[in-house]
Scaffold this active site. Structure first.
Site, PDB file in Angstrom:
ATOM      1  N   GLY A 273      57.391  32.652  43.347  1.00  0.00           N
ATOM      2  CA  GLY A 273      57.578  31.232  43.088  1.00  0.00           C
ATOM      3  C   GLY A 273      58.505  30.708  44.157  1.00  0.00           C
ATOM      4  N   GLU A 274      59.512  29.981  43.754  1.00  0.00           N
ATOM      5  CA  GLU A 274      60.496  29.477  44.714  1.00  0.00           C
ATOM      6  C   GLU A 274      61.839  30.094  44.330  1.00  0.00           C
ATOM      7  OE1 GLU A 274      59.194  27.838  47.268  1.00  0.00           O
ATOM      8  OE2 GLU A 274      61.203  28.179  48.063  1.00  0.00           O
TER       9      GLU A 274
ATOM     10  N   ILE B  66      51.983  35.000  50.236  1.00  0.00           N
ATOM     11  CA  ILE B  66      52.088  33.531  50.187  1.00  0.00           C
ATOM     12  C   ILE B  66      53.508  33.125  50.582  1.00  0.00           C
ATOM     13  CG2 ILE B  66      51.891  31.461  48.755  1.00  0.00           C
ATOM     14  CD1 ILE B  66      49.979  33.070  46.950  1.00  0.00           C
ATOM     15  N   ARG B  67      53.628  32.506  51.723  1.00  0.00           N
ATOM     16  CA  ARG B  67      54.953  32.136  52.267  1.00  0.00           C
ATOM     17  C   ARG B  67      55.946  33.274  52.004  1.00  0.00           C
ATOM     18  NH1 ARG B  67      57.930  28.120  51.581  1.00  0.00           N
ATOM     19  NH2 ARG B  67      57.554  27.417  49.476  1.00  0.00           N
TER      20      ARG B  67
ATOM     21  N   HIS C 254      51.760  39.559  46.459  1.00  0.00           N
ATOM     22  CA  HIS C 254      51.500  39.263  45.047  1.00  0.00           C
ATOM     23  C   HIS C 254      50.394  40.166  44.494  1.00  0.00           C
ATOM     24  CE1 HIS C 254      53.634  35.319  44.626  1.00  0.00           C
ATOM     25  NE2 HIS C 254      53.502  35.309  45.938  1.00  0.00           N
TER      26      HIS C 254
ATOM     27  N   CYS D 298      57.634  38.921  45.660  1.00  0.00           N
ATOM     28  CA  CYS D 298      57.845  37.769  46.543  1.00  0.00           C
ATOM     29  C   CYS D 298      59.198  37.090  46.270  1.00  0.00           C
ATOM     30  CB  CYS D 298      56.655  36.828  46.437  1.00  0.00           C
ATOM     31  SG  CYS D 298      56.473  35.813  47.881  1.00  0.00           S
TER      32      CYS D 298
ATOM     33  N   GLU E 246      49.669  40.623  41.548  1.00  0.00           N
ATOM     34  CA  GLU E 246      49.121  40.001  40.322  1.00  0.00           C
ATOM     35  C   GLU E 246      47.998  39.011  40.651  1.00  0.00           C
ATOM     36  OE1 GLU E 246      51.807  39.198  41.836  1.00  0.00           O
ATOM     37  OE2 GLU E 246      52.233  37.055  41.655  1.00  0.00           O
TER      38      GLU E 246
HETATM   39  N1  GLN Z   1      58.892  31.352  50.054  1.00  0.00           N
HETATM   40  C1  GLN Z   1      59.286  31.558  48.699  1.00  0.00           C
HETATM   41  C2  GLN Z   1      60.796  31.711  48.581  1.00  0.00           C
HETATM   42  O1  GLN Z   1      61.460  31.765  49.549  1.00  0.00           O
HETATM   43  C3  GLN Z   1      58.634  32.782  48.132  1.00  0.00           C
HETATM   44  C4  GLN Z   1      57.153  32.551  48.038  1.00  0.00           C
HETATM   45  C5  GLN Z   1      56.486  33.274  46.911  1.00  0.00           C
HETATM   46  O2  GLN Z   1      57.103  33.743  45.969  1.00  0.00           O
HETATM   47  N2  GLN Z   1      55.190  33.301  46.996  1.00  0.00           N
HETATM   48  O3  GLN Z   1      61.290  31.770  47.495  1.00  0.00           O
END
Ligand code: GLN
Length: 192
Positions: free
Chosen positions: A47-48, A139-140, A175, A79, A177
Site C-alpha cells: 500500500g502506501e 508495484i512502485r 506482491h 512491499c 498475493e
Molecule cells: N511505494 C510504496 C511505498 O513506498 C510501496 C508500494 C506498494 O506497496 N506496492 O510505500
C-alpha cells in the site's frame, strides 16, 4: 492457526483471498481492540507505507505490534509492509524519515527504488526454498539495499535483493498475493 492481517490501507483483501484458498483462518486488524485477539502470525500488506505507518501510530498499534514481533510473532511484510519492517529506509525525497514505524528487521529498504514508473513490472524468478521460479508482481516497489548478518537473502532480481528472512520475519518487495501462485504464502505458513 489464525492469522492477523493489517487492514488499515492497501492490498489486504488479496492476502485474505490467498489464505482462504489455503484454508487458513484469518481476521482483520483495524483498531487496537482487534489486536487483543489471539493470533499465530501477522501479515502487513502493500500500500502506501507513509499512510499505514501514520495510522499505526495514530491508532496506538505501533508499540504493541512491534513488541509482539520482537517477542517472536511470525510476520510477513509485502512491499509497503517490507518498508515498515525495515530498520533503515532510504531513497524517498518526500520523506526524511530514516526509520520506519516498526523498524524490527535488520535491512535497509530503498523506497520507490526503481523510479515511480519502472517500479511496476512482472517477472518470474527463483526463490530460495521453493522448487521452481515464482511469479513476482512489483508495484512502485522498494528493494533491499543492505542486509544484516542474520538476514537470509531469498531472492535476487536484476541484481537487487527482493525477498529476505530474519528469524520470524519474512519480507518481499513484490506482491505474491496478486498472483494465483500460493507457494510464498505457504512458505510463510511453514514458518509458523
Ligand atoms: N511505494 C510504496 C511505498 O513506498 C510501496 C508500494 C506498494 O506497496 N506496492 O510505500
Amino acid at each position: 492457526m489464525r492469522v492477523a492481517i493489517l487492514a488499515l490501507q492497501g492490498a489486504f483483501l488479496e492476502h485474505e483471498e490467498m489464505l482462504q484458498r489455503l484454508g487458513v483462518d484469518f481476521f482483520e486488524i483495524r483498531k487496537l481492540s482487534d489486536w487483543q485477539q489471539s493470533k499465530d502470525a501477522l501479515i502487513i500488506p502493500g500500500g502506501e507505507s507513509t499512510t499505514i505507518g501514520k495510522l499505526l501510530v495514530d491508532l496506538g498499534l505501533q508499540t504493541p505490534i512491534r513488541k509482539s514481533i520482537e517477542e517472536g510473532l511470525p510476520v510477513f511484510g509485502t512491499c509497503a509492509g517490507l518498508i515498515l519492517l525495515a530498520k533503515n529506509v532510504e531513497g524517498d525525497s518526500e520523506n526524511t524519515h530514516t526509520q520506519s514505524q516498526l523498524a524490527v528487521m535488520d535491512i535497509t529498504a530503498m523506497r520507490n527504488a526503481y523510479g515511480r514508473q519502472l517500479g511496476s513490472f512482472y517477472t518470474i524468478a527463483p526463490f530460495e526454498g521453493i522448487d521452481k521460479d515464482v511469479p513476482m508482481t512489483f508495484i512502485r516497489a522498494p528493494f533491499i539495499k543492505k542486509v544484516g548478518s542474520k538476514v537470509k537473502v531469498l531472492s535476487v532480481v536484476n541484481g537487487n535483493v527482493v525477498a529476505a528472512r530474519e528469524r520470524n520475519m519474512l519480507v518481499t518487495s513484490f506482491h505474491p498475493e496478486l498472483n494465483s501462485d500460493t507457494r510464498i504464502h505457504q512458505y510463510f505458513l511453514d514458518m509458523i
